[in-house]
Design an enzyme around this catalytic site. Structure first.
Site, short mmCIF file in Angstrom:
data_model
loop_
_atom_site.label_atom_id
_atom_site.label_comp_id
_atom_site.label_asym_id
_atom_site.label_seq_id
_atom_site.Cartn_x
_atom_site.Cartn_y
_atom_site.Cartn_z
N CYS A 263 0.82 -1.23 0.00
CA CYS A 263 0.00 0.00 0.00
C CYS A 263 0.85 1.28 0.00
CB CYS A 263 -0.94 0.01 1.19
SG CYS A 263 -2.14 -1.32 1.12
N HIS B 37 -3.51 7.56 1.79
CA HIS B 37 -3.85 6.22 1.32
C HIS B 37 -5.23 5.87 1.85
CE1 HIS B 37 -3.96 2.04 0.52
NE2 HIS B 37 -3.77 1.67 1.77
N ASN C 46 -10.03 -0.15 -0.72
CA ASN C 46 -8.58 -0.02 -0.62
C ASN C 46 -7.95 -0.58 -1.90
OD1 ASN C 46 -5.85 -0.25 -0.05
ND2 ASN C 46 -6.12 -1.12 1.99
O1 UT7 Z 1 -3.81 -0.73 3.41
C1 UT7 Z 1 -3.29 -0.78 4.70
C2 UT7 Z 1 -3.57 -2.04 5.37
N1 UT7 Z 1 -4.89 -2.27 5.84
C3 UT7 Z 1 -5.51 -1.52 6.77
O2 UT7 Z 1 -5.14 -0.42 7.07
C4 UT7 Z 1 -6.68 -2.14 7.46
C5 UT7 Z 1 -6.56 -1.92 8.93
N2 UT7 Z 1 -7.63 -2.53 9.71
C6 UT7 Z 1 -8.93 -2.17 9.57
O3 UT7 Z 1 -9.28 -1.35 8.74
C7 UT7 Z 1 -9.92 -2.77 10.54
O4 UT7 Z 1 -9.24 -3.45 11.56
C8 UT7 Z 1 -10.94 -3.72 9.88
C9 UT7 Z 1 -11.88 -2.93 9.02
C10 UT7 Z 1 -10.21 -4.76 9.06
C11 UT7 Z 1 -11.77 -4.42 10.96
O5 UT7 Z 1 -12.38 -3.46 11.81
P1 UT7 Z 1 -12.29 -3.63 13.40
O6 UT7 Z 1 -13.11 -2.57 13.98
O7 UT7 Z 1 -10.85 -3.69 13.75
O8 UT7 Z 1 -13.03 -5.00 13.60
P2 UT7 Z 1 -12.46 -6.36 14.23
O9 UT7 Z 1 -11.45 -6.98 13.33
O10 UT7 Z 1 -12.09 -6.09 15.64
O11 UT7 Z 1 -13.76 -7.25 14.19
C12 UT7 Z 1 -14.92 -6.94 14.95
C13 UT7 Z 1 -15.96 -8.03 14.72
C14 UT7 Z 1 -15.40 -9.43 14.84
O12 UT7 Z 1 -16.35 -10.22 15.49
P3 UT7 Z 1 -16.18 -10.59 17.06
O13 UT7 Z 1 -14.87 -11.29 17.14
O14 UT7 Z 1 -16.19 -9.27 17.76
O15 UT7 Z 1 -17.37 -11.46 17.31
C15 UT7 Z 1 -15.26 -9.89 13.43
O16 UT7 Z 1 -15.39 -11.29 13.28
O17 UT7 Z 1 -16.48 -7.93 13.40
C16 UT7 Z 1 -16.42 -9.21 12.76
N3 UT7 Z 1 -16.22 -9.01 11.33
C17 UT7 Z 1 -17.23 -8.79 10.47
N4 UT7 Z 1 -18.55 -8.71 10.64
C18 UT7 Z 1 -19.29 -8.47 9.57
C19 UT7 Z 1 -15.05 -8.97 10.65
N5 UT7 Z 1 -15.29 -8.73 9.35
C20 UT7 Z 1 -16.62 -8.62 9.21
C21 UT7 Z 1 -17.47 -8.38 8.12
N6 UT7 Z 1 -18.80 -8.29 8.35
N7 UT7 Z 1 -17.00 -8.18 6.88
#
Ligand code: UT7
Length: 323
Positions: A113, A250, A280
């Protein structure tokens, strides 16, 4: 002193748009979750057979037209991508050939990225050293090809696209009033490799592999790393957040962008956002966003632009540019 001045920019997005609702029919997710957690509403997906070089070529063509320069005047192509057409040769040489250029140098650069900001520093260094005169810096990706479409934690986040800048070495005064790149800053820390990677490659599995990410871990580091490397740019130039006309980050996650802008004291009206429409697009996201804001005349000649990126490696970086 020589400066790398932007002569033009362009972008290209594949025609097919994939909405959150459509994704919710194949994995357990909702439009509401994706919008709340990321700000993404839709993304573009390359057509079958449409390759990274096709996207890159279209973006490069648009940038050359915008700059009103002939392809034959380009003597350097730096193409940032993590999704090349082939293991080798570089996707950059496919673009070079299609543009009808057979002099100078063309190569790919891999910093995921952060690739576009890395590409800017590399091109800027070569232009200011007087080695090349006019460069194309391209960010182009087909991340749809390396996503695990059954993994809802990653497949909702990424999209395909390409963007390009034409840079030319021009004499400047050496002050912040110059047009062109004023400063670039790059960092990497390989201790974080396992937090965002692709589980395949020629030397490991002999397969292409799929993107794997510990999203929460990446998120945790993102704002601190981004703001830190932006402070390097401010320290190097004596400029500060109040001087910025447009912040073009980004586009990984709206929450990361908002958090970084807030921490830096940049007001939301100065932030260019495309993540809602593009998702992204990795190395392509910054030039896509630049082209968007140039097309609708938000970015104008003389504006001070702040760029930043952070991604797999980890790699991260910043650039200050007077348009
Ligand atoms: O390009 C540079 C690299 N990438 C990034 O910068 C991405 C960086 N990370 C992020 O943007 C975020 O961490 C995410 C968008 C990937 C995830 O958001 P989050 O607020 O950190 O959520 P999380 O991973 O803590 O997940 C929260 C919950 C989980 O369920 P439990 O464990 O709380 O029951 C996940 O299983 O949301 C669940 N979950 C989803 N639910 C519905 C994860 N993906 C999804 C989904 N739909 N697509």
């Amino acid at each position: 002193m020589l400066r790398s001045v932007v002569l033009g920019c362009g972008s290209y997005l594949p025609a097919r748009i994939l909405s959150n609702d459509e994704l919710a029919r194949s994995v357990e997710t909702t439009d509401e979750w994706i919008v709340q957690r990321t700000g993404i509403r839709e993304r573009h997906i390359a057509a079958p057979g449409e390759m990274t070089s096709d996207l890159a070529y279209n973006a490069a063509r648009a940038a050359l037209d915008h700059a009103h320069v002939d392809a034959s005047s380009i003597d350097l192509i730096v193409l940032a991508t993590a999704t090349p057409d082939y293991t080798f040769p570089a996707t950059a040489v496919a673009v070079q050939a299609r543009l009808g250029i057979n002099h100078g140098a063309a190569f790919d650069l891999q910093a995921v990225c952060s690739g576009f900001v890395y590409g800017l520093q590399v091109a800027d260094s070569l232009l200011r050293a007087g080695i090349y005169k006019r460069a194309l810096v391209v960010g182009a990706e087909t991340f749809s090809r390396i996503l695990d479409w059954n993994d809802r934690t990653t497949c909702v986040l990424f999209g395909d696209g390409a963007g390009a800048l034409v840079l030319e070495a021009q004499e400047g005064t050496g002050t912040n009033a110059d047009r062109g790149l004023l400063t670039t800053h790059l960092r990497s820390d390989g201790r974080h490799q396992a937090k965002l990677y692709v589980d395949g490659g020629p030397s490991s599995t002999q397969t292409v592999g799929h993107l794997r990410m510990e999203g929460r871990e990446v998120f945790k580091h993102a704002v601190a790393m981004i703001t830190d490397v932006i402070h390097d740019a401010f320290d190097a130039t004596g400029l500060n957040a109040g001087d910025i006309d447009w912040f073009v980050p980004h586009q990984a996650n709206k929450r990361i962008i908002d958090g970084s802008a807030h921490k830096l004291g940049i007001s939301p009206e100065k932030v260019v956002i495309t993540v809602d429409r593009h998702g992204n697009t990795s190395a392509a996201s910054i030039p896509l966003a630049l082209a968007d804001a140039v097309a609708d005349r938000r970015i104008r000649r003389g504006n001070l632009i702040l760029l930043e990126a952070m991604g797999g490696g980890f790699t991260w970086g910043s650039a200050l540019l007077r348009w």
